[in-house]
Design a protein around this motif. Structure first.
Motif, PDB file in Angstrom:
ATOM      1  N   TRP A  50       0.807  -1.213   0.000  1.00 43.99           N
ATOM      2  CA  TRP A  50       0.000   0.000   0.000  1.00 43.99           C
ATOM      3  C   TRP A  50       0.845   1.270   0.000  1.00 43.99           C
ATOM      4  CZ3 TRP A  50       1.470   2.616   4.240  1.00 43.99           C
ATOM      5  CH2 TRP A  50       1.929   1.878   5.346  1.00 43.99           C
ATOM      6  N   SER A  51       2.150   1.161   0.334  1.00 44.47           N
ATOM      7  CA  SER A  51       2.996   2.347   0.441  1.00 44.47           C
ATOM      8  C   SER A  51       3.354   2.949  -0.914  1.00 44.47           C
ATOM      9  CB  SER A  51       4.277   2.009   1.214  1.00 44.47           C
ATOM     10  OG  SER A  51       5.016   0.993   0.563  1.00 44.47           O
ATOM     11  N   TYR A  52       2.996   2.275  -1.997  1.00 46.39           N
ATOM     12  CA  TYR A  52       3.326   2.766  -3.341  1.00 46.39           C
ATOM     13  C   TYR A  52       2.202   3.603  -3.951  1.00 46.39           C
ATOM     14  CZ  TYR A  52       7.071  -0.723  -3.158  1.00 46.39           C
ATOM     15  OH  TYR A  52       8.166  -1.445  -2.800  1.00 46.39           O
ATOM     16  N   TRP A  53       1.178   3.936  -3.169  1.00 44.26           N
ATOM     17  CA  TRP A  53      -0.004   4.588  -3.744  1.00 44.26           C
ATOM     18  C   TRP A  53       0.322   5.928  -4.407  1.00 44.26           C
ATOM     19  CZ3 TRP A  53      -1.749   9.381  -2.382  1.00 44.26           C
ATOM     20  CH2 TRP A  53      -1.234   9.930  -1.200  1.00 44.26           C
ATOM     21  N   SER A  54       1.190   6.744  -3.764  1.00 44.50           N
ATOM     22  CA  SER A  54       1.480   8.067  -4.323  1.00 44.50           C
ATOM     23  C   SER A  54       2.354   7.962  -5.570  1.00 44.50           C
ATOM     24  CB  SER A  54       2.173   8.946  -3.276  1.00 44.50           C
ATOM     25  OG  SER A  54       3.378   8.346  -2.827  1.00 44.50           O
ATOM     26  N   ALA A  55       3.367   7.083  -5.526  1.00 45.91           N
ATOM     27  CA  ALA A  55       4.214   6.887  -6.708  1.00 45.91           C
ATOM     28  C   ALA A  55       3.411   6.279  -7.847  1.00 45.91           C
ATOM     29  CB  ALA A  55       5.401   5.996  -6.361  1.00 45.91           C
ATOM     30  N   GLY A  56       2.392   5.490  -7.498  1.00 46.26           N
ATOM     31  CA  GLY A  56       1.545   4.900  -8.534  1.00 46.26           C
ATOM     32  C   GLY A  56       0.777   5.944  -9.319  1.00 46.26           C
ATOM     33  N   ILE A  57       0.395   7.043  -8.634  1.00 47.01           N
ATOM     34  CA  ILE A  57      -0.326   8.128  -9.315  1.00 47.01           C
ATOM     35  C   ILE A  57       0.581   8.792 -10.352  1.00 47.01           C
ATOM     36  CG2 ILE A  57      -1.401  10.390  -9.017  1.00 47.01           C
ATOM     37  CD1 ILE A  57      -2.339   9.496  -6.273  1.00 47.01           C
ATOM     38  N   THR A  58       1.763   9.231  -9.899  1.00 50.08           N
ATOM     39  CA  THR A  58       2.661   9.930 -10.816  1.00 50.08           C
ATOM     40  C   THR A  58       3.196   9.007 -11.905  1.00 50.08           C
ATOM     41  OG1 THR A  58       4.459   9.521  -9.233  1.00 50.08           O
ATOM     42  CG2 THR A  58       3.362  11.656  -9.131  1.00 50.08           C
ATOM     43  N   ASN A  59       3.353   7.717 -11.580  1.00 52.79           N
ATOM     44  CA  ASN A  59       3.831   6.762 -12.578  1.00 52.79           C
ATOM     45  C   ASN A  59       2.769   6.458 -13.627  1.00 52.79           C
ATOM     46  OD1 ASN A  59       6.039   4.985 -13.425  1.00 52.79           O
ATOM     47  ND2 ASN A  59       4.652   3.308 -12.927  1.00 52.79           N
ATOM     48  N   SER A  60       1.503   6.714 -13.302  1.00 55.95           N
ATOM     49  CA  SER A  60       0.416   6.525 -14.268  1.00 55.95           C
ATOM     50  C   SER A  60       0.240   7.759 -15.144  1.00 55.95           C
ATOM     51  CB  SER A  60      -0.903   6.217 -13.535  1.00 55.95           C
ATOM     52  OG  SER A  60      -0.800   5.039 -12.773  1.00 55.95           O
ATOM     53  N   ILE A  61       0.362   8.944 -14.538  1.00 63.14           N
ATOM     54  CA  ILE A  61       0.128  10.191 -15.267  1.00 63.14           C
ATOM     55  C   ILE A  61       1.330  10.561 -16.135  1.00 63.14           C
ATOM     56  CG2 ILE A  61      -0.351  12.661 -15.043  1.00 63.14           C
ATOM     57  CD1 ILE A  61      -1.799  12.037 -12.433  1.00 63.14           C
ATOM     58  N   GLY A  62       2.548  10.403 -15.601  1.00 62.63           N
ATOM     59  CA  GLY A  62       3.749  10.828 -16.306  1.00 62.63           C
ATOM     60  C   GLY A  62       3.907  10.223 -17.693  1.00 62.63           C
TER      61      GLY A  62
END
Length: 265
Positions: free
Chosen positions: A16-28
């Motif tokens: 669950w700790s990857y939630w924020s990086a998952g956002i930027t990794n999806s948008i970028g």
């Protein structure tokens, strides 16, 4: 996946700790692909090669990190090469292949892509430092899991979501659906090789391979895909990859010094 999650107490970062990086990794990456509507593929590759510039600016201005003269020289070569390439006139043949030529918008999207990538990398480094037993496969699982969740919600979360249009498009153009499948398959398989290279040979080797791939991509795109470059633009390409190559050399020298110190201790 179950095996990795069940071992969450072994010191590795929880999924669950990857939630924020998952956002930027999806948008970028989406912004990087969107930029291809407005600038040529060689221009996009060159712009994304300047990732070191926002990283060094962030490090110097926000975190007070000091860089050597050689590191600033690398950044100057890359920034100068990308800027010169952007200011030079693109051939009419290349412009005619773009959906909607707009260089400022295209380079702006590339810059946002780099900014999001920088946050993603910083978050991954932070998690690795906080949970030392986190390995490459944990990171790959966490990033892909959250990316899947976000993209599914964005594409199918409501009745008029864009995902339904994408399905209809693929039904009308099955050849495009096949290309998309191959694109995703190559990306999934390629991730494994990236993480294997990093874990077995180190990030320096991976950086060298990635830099070489980018240069080869520009050459192939120019010679085989109908995106011709002028002599001045080729000069800009050489300037950028000279800076990147020098950066790899500096990393190699630093690694050699660290290894020598370990031998004497």
């Amino acid at each position: 996946m179950i095996k990795i999650w069940s071992n969450g107490g072994n010191g590795g970062a929880p999924w669950w700790s990857y939630w924020s990086a998952g956002i930027t990794n999806s948008i970028g990456p989406a912004m990087g692909i969107e930029a291809l509507k407005y600038i040529s593929y060689p221009a996009q590759v060159l712009a994304k090669s300047s990732k070191m510039i926002p990283v060094m600016l962030m490090g110097a201005l926000v975190y007070g990190i000091r860089y050597s003269f050689q590191e600033y020289l690398c950044t100057l070569l890359v920034a100068g090469g990308v800027s010169t390439f952007a200011l030079l006139k693109t051939s009419s043949k290349t412009i005619n292949k773009l959906a909607n030529p707009n260089a400022p918008l295209g380079y702006g999207l590339c810059f946002l892509n780099l900014a999001f990538d920088g946050f993603t990398n910083a978050t991954q480094d932070s998690l690795t430092a906080r949970y030392p037993k986190t390995n490459a496969w944990n990171i790959m699982l966490g990033m892909n899991l959250w990316g899947t969740i976000y993209n599914m919600v964005f594409m199918f979360g409501w009745s008029n979501a864009i995902g339904y249009d994408a399905i209809r498009f693929c039904q009308q153009h099955p050849e495009a659906a096949w290309d998309i499948f191959l694109f995703c398959l190559c990306g999934a398989v390629g991730q494994n090789f990236i993480f294997l290279t990093i874990s077995r040979f180190g990030s320096l080797t991976n950086t060298t391979i990635t830099t070489t791939r980018k240069f080869v991509s520009i050459v192939v795109s120019s010679l085989l895909s109908g995106n011709p470059l002028s002599k001045q633009q080729w000069g800009s390409v050489v300037m950028v990859f000279s800076g990147l190559s020098y950066q790899i050399y500096l990393k190699w020298k630093k690694l050699q010094r660290i290894q020598k110190k370990r031998k004497f201790t």
